[in-house]
Design a protein around this motif. Structure first.
Motif, short mmCIF file in Angstrom:
data_model
loop_
_atom_site.label_atom_id
_atom_site.label_comp_id
_atom_site.label_asym_id
_atom_site.label_seq_id
_atom_site.Cartn_x
_atom_site.Cartn_y
_atom_site.Cartn_z
N GLY A 223 0.92 -1.13 -0.06
CA GLY A 223 -0.03 -0.13 -0.04
C GLY A 223 0.96 1.41 -0.08
O GLY A 223 0.25 2.32 0.05
N LYS A 224 2.25 0.92 -0.02
CA LYS A 224 3.23 2.20 0.01
C LYS A 224 3.63 2.59 -1.23
O LYS A 224 3.88 3.88 -1.51
N VAL A 225 3.47 1.66 -2.35
CA VAL A 225 3.81 2.09 -3.83
C VAL A 225 2.76 1.66 -4.86
O VAL A 225 2.24 0.65 -4.34
N GLY A 226 2.73 1.87 -5.89
CA GLY A 226 1.69 1.42 -6.65
C GLY A 226 2.17 0.03 -7.15
O GLY A 226 3.49 -0.05 -7.74
N THR A 227 1.38 -0.88 -7.10
CA THR A 227 1.49 -2.23 -7.85
C THR A 227 0.18 -2.97 -7.81
O THR A 227 -0.67 -2.48 -7.25
N VAL A 228 0.17 -4.16 -8.66
CA VAL A 228 -1.09 -4.86 -8.62
C VAL A 228 -1.53 -5.51 -7.36
O VAL A 228 -0.55 -5.84 -6.67
N LEU A 229 -2.65 -5.34 -6.86
CA LEU A 229 -2.87 -6.01 -5.50
C LEU A 229 -3.19 -7.32 -5.49
O LEU A 229 -3.34 -8.10 -4.42
N ALA A 244 4.50 -2.79 -19.81
CA ALA A 244 3.75 -1.62 -19.36
C ALA A 244 4.57 -1.00 -17.90
O ALA A 244 4.52 0.24 -18.01
N MET A 245 4.97 -1.94 -17.10
CA MET A 245 5.76 -1.26 -15.99
C MET A 245 7.15 -0.62 -16.40
O MET A 245 7.24 0.50 -16.19
N VAL A 292 9.07 -7.86 -4.89
CA VAL A 292 8.92 -7.05 -3.60
C VAL A 292 9.21 -5.60 -3.90
O VAL A 292 10.17 -5.28 -4.25
N ARG A 293 8.11 -4.53 -3.73
CA ARG A 293 8.20 -3.25 -3.92
C ARG A 293 8.15 -2.36 -2.67
O ARG A 293 8.34 -1.20 -2.60
N ASN A 294 7.38 -2.99 -1.64
CA ASN A 294 7.17 -2.13 -0.29
C ASN A 294 8.72 -1.63 0.09
O ASN A 294 9.48 -2.70 0.55
#
Length: 306
Positions: A223-229, A244-245, A292-294
């Motif tokens: 929830g801190k950076v944009g990504t698919v949920l 697309a990314m 992992v993007r958090n």
């Protein structure tokens, strides 16, 4: 198991082992460090006479750390239900791959992530399987199958009989045998290299050829950076999403780096690590991607990029 005696050096020497145990139990470097610090605080809080009665401080610390982790695992279930999107374990870097850039600080305080032994029991695929276990199964399995503790000692951690602990480990082992695939780092490195090249070239057809048709990609942004949920399913959909990314992130640099001891990719921009990607490869094709993007989970990587 532990180091007998109550000397400060002997007790401090248990820290590395306890960090390794706690990370495998929790999948979080930060929580593992906190659990171990809590265990040490409880040790130093004991009266001197009580410390001297304990024949193996290392065994005592392991038991206490295991109980702390068990409590955290139980509470984590509720917390992860409130987590935004998918929850993935914290990825671990291999500092030796970054030292040549001079960005690591060998004279600074030891990072807990550097104390974790990178072997099969910390691969992302393995840790994700551990997440599917009940807290008691996970503790019994990790302590017995990974660290070879006898069930009589595991019983003290779980508050159950040795026979019950043996059953828990057996149940957990069945989950692992179904999900675990042998890791061949050499073959995986080649596939990951080709994925990197196709991703950089924004070559959807090449990516589709490298991805299993039934591949699944799971991303953790917390929830801190944009990504698919939700997980992206299917090789073609994943390839389109990856391109697309890349279109949305000009200037992104991809690096081939070990992630939890297995070949993976690190995406950074202006020297800041943005994403750490782990892969599962079977028969020359990618079957799973964990991204992992958090930023809170990328703390061990931040001082190495640049």
């Amino acid at each position: 198991m532990g180091t007998a005696g109550t000397s400060t050096d002997g007790i401090a020497g248990e820290r590395r082992h306890l960090i390794n145990v706690a990370y495998r139990l929790l999948g979080s470097v930060t929580e593992a460090e906190d659990a171990v610090q809590d265990a040490f605080a409880r040790w130093y809080g004991l009266p001197r006479g009580r410390q001297e009665e304990i024949l193996s401080p290392g065994a005592w610390l392991t038991t206490v750390t295991g109980r702390i982790c068990l409590d955290l695992l139980r509470s984590a279930r509720a917390r992860r239900e409130r987590y935004v999107g998918a929850w993935l374990p914290e990825p671990l870097p291999d500092r030796t791959e970054w030292d040549h850039a001079g960005s690591a600080n060998p004279t600074g305080p030891a990072d807990p992530a550097d104390q974790i032994v990178l072997d099969e029991s910390v691969t992302m695929a393995f840790l994700v399987v551990l997440e599917s276990m009940t807290p008691a199964e996970r503790v019994a399995f990790v302590l017995h199958d990974v660290f070879r503790y006898p069930f009589t000692e595991i019983a003290d951690v779980l508050g159950r009989t040795p026979a019950a602990c043996k059953q828990l480990a057996a149940s957990a082992r069945r989950r692992v045998s179904v999900a675990r695939a042998p890791v061949t780092a050499t073959g995986q490195a080649g596939v990951v290299k080709h994925v990197k090249e196709a991703w950089e070239a924004k070559d959807i057809a090449a990516l589709v050829g490298l991805l299993d048709p039934a591949a699944v990609m799971t991303a953790d942004g917390g929830g801190k950076v944009g990504t698919v949920l939700r997980p992206v399913e299917g090789g073609a959909r994943i390839a389109q999403y990856m391109v697309a990314m890349a279109d949305k992130a000009p200037g992104l640099e991809l690096l081939e780096r070990s992630v939890n001891g297995v070949p993976g990719l690190v995406a950074q921009r202006a020297g800041v690590v943005m994403t750490v990607a782990s892969f599962d490869v079977c028969d020359g094709r990618v079957t799973r991607i964990w991204a992992v993007r958090n930023p809170e989970k990328l703390r061990p990587w931040h001082d190495m990029a640049g």
